[in-house]
Write a protein that holds these residues in place. Structure first.
Motif, mmCIF file in Angstrom:
data_model
loop_
_atom_site.group_PDB
_atom_site.id
_atom_site.type_symbol
_atom_site.label_atom_id
_atom_site.label_comp_id
_atom_site.label_asym_id
_atom_site.label_seq_id
_atom_site.Cartn_x
_atom_site.Cartn_y
_atom_site.Cartn_z
ATOM 1 N N ILE A 1 0.842 -1.206 0.000
ATOM 2 C CA ILE A 1 0.000 0.000 0.000
ATOM 3 C C ILE A 1 0.874 1.252 0.000
ATOM 4 O O ILE A 1 0.609 2.226 -0.711
ATOM 5 N N THR A 2 1.976 1.218 0.792
ATOM 6 C CA THR A 2 2.864 2.375 0.896
ATOM 7 C C THR A 2 3.531 2.689 -0.431
ATOM 8 O O THR A 2 3.498 3.837 -0.898
ATOM 9 N N ILE A 3 4.152 1.681 -1.061
ATOM 10 C CA ILE A 3 4.876 1.945 -2.309
ATOM 11 C C ILE A 3 3.911 2.332 -3.429
ATOM 12 O O ILE A 3 4.215 3.216 -4.237
ATOM 13 N N THR A 4 2.722 1.725 -3.433
ATOM 14 C CA THR A 4 1.719 2.109 -4.443
ATOM 15 C C THR A 4 1.279 3.551 -4.234
ATOM 16 O O THR A 4 1.193 4.338 -5.187
ATOM 17 N N GLY A 5 1.017 3.896 -2.964
ATOM 18 C CA GLY A 5 0.619 5.269 -2.638
ATOM 19 C C GLY A 5 1.713 6.273 -2.965
ATOM 20 O O GLY A 5 1.438 7.372 -3.459
ATOM 21 N N LEU A 6 2.990 5.893 -2.698
ATOM 22 C CA LEU A 6 4.105 6.799 -2.977
ATOM 23 C C LEU A 6 4.261 7.056 -4.473
ATOM 24 O O LEU A 6 4.581 8.174 -4.885
ATOM 25 N N ILE A 7 4.043 6.015 -5.283
ATOM 26 C CA ILE A 7 4.156 6.197 -6.731
ATOM 27 C C ILE A 7 3.055 7.127 -7.238
ATOM 28 O O ILE A 7 3.298 8.027 -8.051
ATOM 29 N N ILE A 8 1.832 6.927 -6.740
ATOM 30 C CA ILE A 8 0.716 7.813 -7.134
ATOM 31 C C ILE A 8 0.983 9.240 -6.669
ATOM 32 O O ILE A 8 0.804 10.212 -7.418
ATOM 33 N N LEU A 9 1.438 9.382 -5.402
ATOM 34 C CA LEU A 9 1.757 10.708 -4.864
ATOM 35 C C LEU A 9 2.891 11.346 -5.659
ATOM 36 O O LEU A 9 2.869 12.558 -5.921
ATOM 37 N N GLY A 10 3.868 10.522 -6.060
ATOM 38 C CA GLY A 10 4.990 11.040 -6.847
ATOM 39 C C GLY A 10 4.529 11.631 -8.165
ATOM 40 O O GLY A 10 5.034 12.673 -8.597
ATOM 41 N N ILE A 11 3.574 10.963 -8.805
ATOM 42 C CA ILE A 11 3.026 11.483 -10.071
ATOM 43 C C ILE A 11 2.354 12.831 -9.838
ATOM 44 O O ILE A 11 2.536 13.780 -10.620
ATOM 45 N N ASP B 1 5.046 15.476 -9.145
ATOM 46 C CA ASP B 1 5.805 15.776 -10.362
ATOM 47 C C ASP B 1 5.017 16.674 -11.305
ATOM 48 O O ASP B 1 5.597 17.503 -12.010
ATOM 49 N N LEU B 2 3.697 16.526 -11.307
ATOM 50 C CA LEU B 2 2.854 17.328 -12.192
ATOM 51 C C LEU B 2 2.401 18.645 -11.564
ATOM 52 O O LEU B 2 1.571 19.364 -12.125
ATOM 53 N N GLY B 3 2.967 18.954 -10.376
ATOM 54 C CA GLY B 3 2.674 20.241 -9.745
ATOM 55 C C GLY B 3 1.483 20.224 -8.819
ATOM 56 O O GLY B 3 0.941 21.289 -8.498
ATOM 57 N N GLY B 4 1.068 19.050 -8.367
ATOM 58 C CA GLY B 4 -0.098 18.958 -7.499
ATOM 59 C C GLY B 4 0.206 19.115 -6.019
ATOM 60 O O GLY B 4 -0.702 19.047 -5.183
ATOM 61 N N GLY B 5 1.488 19.339 -5.652
ATOM 62 C CA GLY B 5 1.849 19.526 -4.249
ATOM 63 C C GLY B 5 1.505 20.923 -3.764
ATOM 64 O O GLY B 5 1.111 21.787 -4.556
ATOM 65 N N PRO B 6 1.647 21.180 -2.454
ATOM 66 C CA PRO B 6 1.321 22.504 -1.890
ATOM 67 C C PRO B 6 2.124 23.642 -2.527
ATOM 68 O O PRO B 6 1.642 24.771 -2.601
ATOM 69 N N ASN B 7 3.357 23.341 -2.985
ATOM 70 C CA ASN B 7 4.152 24.415 -3.608
ATOM 71 C C ASN B 7 3.848 24.596 -5.092
ATOM 72 O O ASN B 7 4.370 25.509 -5.743
ATOM 73 N N HIS B 8 3.001 23.701 -5.633
ATOM 74 C CA HIS B 8 2.570 23.779 -7.048
ATOM 75 C C HIS B 8 3.748 23.887 -8.020
ATOM 76 O O HIS B 8 3.636 24.535 -9.080
ATOM 77 N N ASP B 9 4.846 23.247 -7.671
ATOM 78 C CA ASP B 9 6.033 23.261 -8.531
ATOM 79 C C ASP B 9 5.955 22.083 -9.499
ATOM 80 O O ASP B 9 6.037 20.922 -9.083
ATOM 81 N N ARG B 10 5.776 22.386 -10.772
ATOM 82 C CA ARG B 10 5.705 21.328 -11.788
ATOM 83 C C ARG B 10 7.135 20.918 -12.153
ATOM 84 O O ARG B 10 7.832 21.644 -12.866
ATOM 85 N N ILE B 11 7.557 19.750 -11.669
ATOM 86 C CA ILE B 11 8.951 19.323 -11.825
ATOM 87 C C ILE B 11 9.197 18.721 -13.202
ATOM 88 O O ILE B 11 10.186 19.023 -13.860
ATOM 89 N N GLY B 12 8.298 17.849 -13.646
ATOM 90 C CA GLY B 12 8.494 17.182 -14.933
ATOM 91 C C GLY B 12 9.796 16.400 -14.958
ATOM 92 O O GLY B 12 10.096 15.639 -14.045
ATOM 93 N N PHE B 13 10.587 16.613 -16.011
ATOM 94 C CA PHE B 13 11.888 15.936 -16.149
ATOM 95 C C PHE B 13 13.040 16.901 -15.873
ATOM 96 O O PHE B 13 14.134 16.741 -16.411
ATOM 97 N N ARG B 14 12.782 17.878 -15.027
ATOM 98 C CA ARG B 14 13.767 18.928 -14.759
ATOM 99 C C ARG B 14 15.108 18.362 -14.315
ATOM 100 O O ARG B 14 16.176 18.773 -14.801
ATOM 101 N N TYR B 15 15.070 17.408 -13.379
ATOM 102 C CA TYR B 15 16.316 16.891 -12.810
ATOM 103 C C TYR B 15 17.040 15.938 -13.762
ATOM 104 O O TYR B 15 18.190 15.583 -13.514
#
Length: 540
Positions: A189-199, A202-216
């Motif tokens: 459940i944790t790794i599945t949730g982390l992958i979904i959260l990671g997506i 990455d698409l800017g859905g976090g509180p800082n709304h930073d769309r990372i994409g393939f920046r790194y």
């Protein structure tokens, strides 16, 4: 076809039955009544153990070093290559253990199909592997707890972790199966949730709304110049470093073979578990490392496990950077249960490995002692004693100790996969010579014998090369990486000389012993009564 006298310790005798122990010459020596392992692992236990049982700190914590050494592309490629090796090893192992689910797993199978001396070397290597990896997981647990509190001495956390792991294992296979079902469910459940959260992040859905994409992948870049070495050579060495670290994450996929001797209805349960291995590899490992490479730059200082700072899991770093409050602590707690779970699996496997060694006459018969409920208590306590090595984390730092043990375990695990692949190639040859149709087996694949050859050749890889780079000599790294490449041939040829054994000829291989007992333990699952039961039966 010559039938060898088999070792009756591989049978599941009834309580109070007298049982024999075979000596090295195959003569049966009548022993006093004793108890043996019992089939207490249910379908759901085996299924969850195979999917998530040993997903541990290698994926959640060890990927920090992998990203730091290889960069996002080096990390992903390393896990893809190692994943292909693991898949081939698992379908190779699955064909053998589904047909012969006996106590001792691939260690006993090596005795039947290769050479008793090969089984000796393989068995002690396997026991060493799982005896060493347990302190690695416990050291990682201390590392994770340091996220919350660095003022308490690591020895306190080591004691608590050891107590949890030993208690689970001393309650027997049934309790271990239930604990692993719960722990592995949390991990999945944790790794599945982390992958979904990671997506989402990455698409800017976090509180800082930073769309990372393939920046790194562009800055600091797709690869890392390993140890400051310029050009393609430095990038290749970074990718190569990831392979050994990835091996540590995958080590233990073969635990289902050791559990086979205690699995209920093994000829139905094991093929289903083997077929689901690709889900674990693709979703959890490849998906997880892809997310890590997208969310965390490879030059983040928190990725350095040896820095003495509050080094963290890359997942926790990503969540903190995104500005999500409180969730990092929850995730860290889930990762901590993952370390406990993996360490519990480590002790379970180590104890059953030395039990299998004793059953083959390659370890003292003392380790065959079991309780009335089938708990090999002597093997458990002896293997648990080596978990005390985790106290090295107190003086050397949990991060450094984790790295040492991870290196030692990676090489031992690769040698185990090599041994499994060689055993299968002999198994395959024996079936051809004796005219046995593999399509009649409970599980088989058309990828053989090519998968076994890839598993055998790809696992013989260089490791610890960094000590040979200019100014990079480190005695601890050299020993932890190369000791097994020296001791394995010594154990094998030493055992051949001492016991006077020789390789088993294809026409003399024993494909029939234990079959009657295995068939007696095989039954058809009752049909599902409703759609929910049908779904559960498909899932498990």
């Amino acid at each position: 076809m010559n039938i060898e006298k088999t070792d009756p310790t591989a049978h599941h005798t009834s309580k109070g039955e007298s049982s024999d122990v075979s000596d090295r010459d195959g003569e049966s020596v009548q022993g006093p009544p004793r108890h043996t392992l019992q089939r207490k692992l249910k379908n759901r236990h085996v299924a969850m153990i195979s999917i998530g049982g040993v997903i541990g700190t290698g994926l959640f914590v060890g990927t920090a070093n992998s990203l730091r050494n290889g960069g996002p592309i080096g990390l992903l490629l390393g896990y893809i290559v190692m994943g292909s090796i693991v898949y081939c090893v698992m379908i190779t192992l699955g064909e053998m253990v589904a047909y012969l689910p006996i106590a001792g797993g691939h260690i006993k199978l090596a005795e039947r199909f290769v050479d008793p001396a090969f089984s000796f070397a393989m068995g002690w290597n396997y026991w060493y592997n799982w005896t060493i990896v347990s302190p690695a997981e416990i050291s990682a647990a201390a590392l994770l707890i340091n996220y919350w509190n660095k003022t308490v001495n690591d020895s306190v956390w080591v004691v608590i972790c050891l107590a949890v792991v030993l208690t689970i294992n001393m309650l027997g296979a049934g309790a271990y199966g239930e604990a692993e079902f719960i722990f592995a469910s949390i991990k999945v459940i944790t790794i599945t949730g982390l992958i979904i959260l990671g997506i989402v992040i990455d698409l800017g859905g976090g509180p800082n709304h930073d769309r990372i994409g393939f920046r790194y992948w562009k800055n600091p870049g797709p690869f890392v110049q390993y140890d400051g070495i310029a050009g393609a050579k430095g990038q290749f060495l970074g990718f190569w470093a990831v392979l050994t670290e990835a091996a540590f994450s995958f080590i233990g996929t073969e635990i289902v073979a050791i559990a086979a001797g205690e699995a209920k209805n093994p000829r139905r349960t094991l093929p289903k578990a083997i077929r689901r291995v690709y889900i674990r590899i693709l979703l959890f490992y490849i998906g997880g490392t892809l997310m890590i490479g997208l969310l965390v730059p490879s030059n983040n200082p928190l990725l350095n496990l040896n820095s003495g700072t509050t080094a963290q899991s890359p997942f926790v770093i990503a969540i903190e950077t995104a500005g999500i409050k409180s969730l990092p602590s929850i995730i860290n707690a889930c990762l901590l249960t993952s370390a406990w779970s993996a360490s519990s699996s480590d002790l379970y496997t180590a104890s059953r490995a030395i039990y299998g060694l004793a059953a083959s006459g390659n370890a003292p018969k003392f380790f065959l002692k079991t309780t009335r409920n089938g708990l090999p208590y002597a093997a458990v306590l002896f293997s648990a004693a080596f978990s005390l090595l985790a106290f090295m984390a107190v003086s050397k730092g949990a991060g450094s100790v984790f790295d040492w043990f991870a290196n030692m375990t990676s090489i031992a695990g690769l040698m185990t996969w090599f041994g499994i692949s060689v055993t299968y190639l002999r198994f395959y040859k024996g079936m051809q010579v004796q005219g046995i149709d593999r399509k009649t087996l409970p599980y088989y694949t058309n990828l053989q014998p090519y998968a076994a050859w890839w598993g055998a050749l790809a696992t013989v890889t260089f490791s610890g090369f960094s000590v040979f780079l200019k100014g990079g000599w480190n005695t601890a790294t050299f020993i932890t990486n190369y000791i097994l490449l020296i001791t394995w041939p010594i154990m094998y040829f030493g055992a051949r000389l001492y016991y006077g054994t020789k390789p088993v000829a294809a026409e003399d291989m024993d494909f029939t012993s234990d079959i009657a007992e295995i068939l007696a333990d095989t039954y058809d699952e009752p049909p599902p009564k409703n759609k929910m039961e049908a779904f559960w039966q498909w899932l498990m």
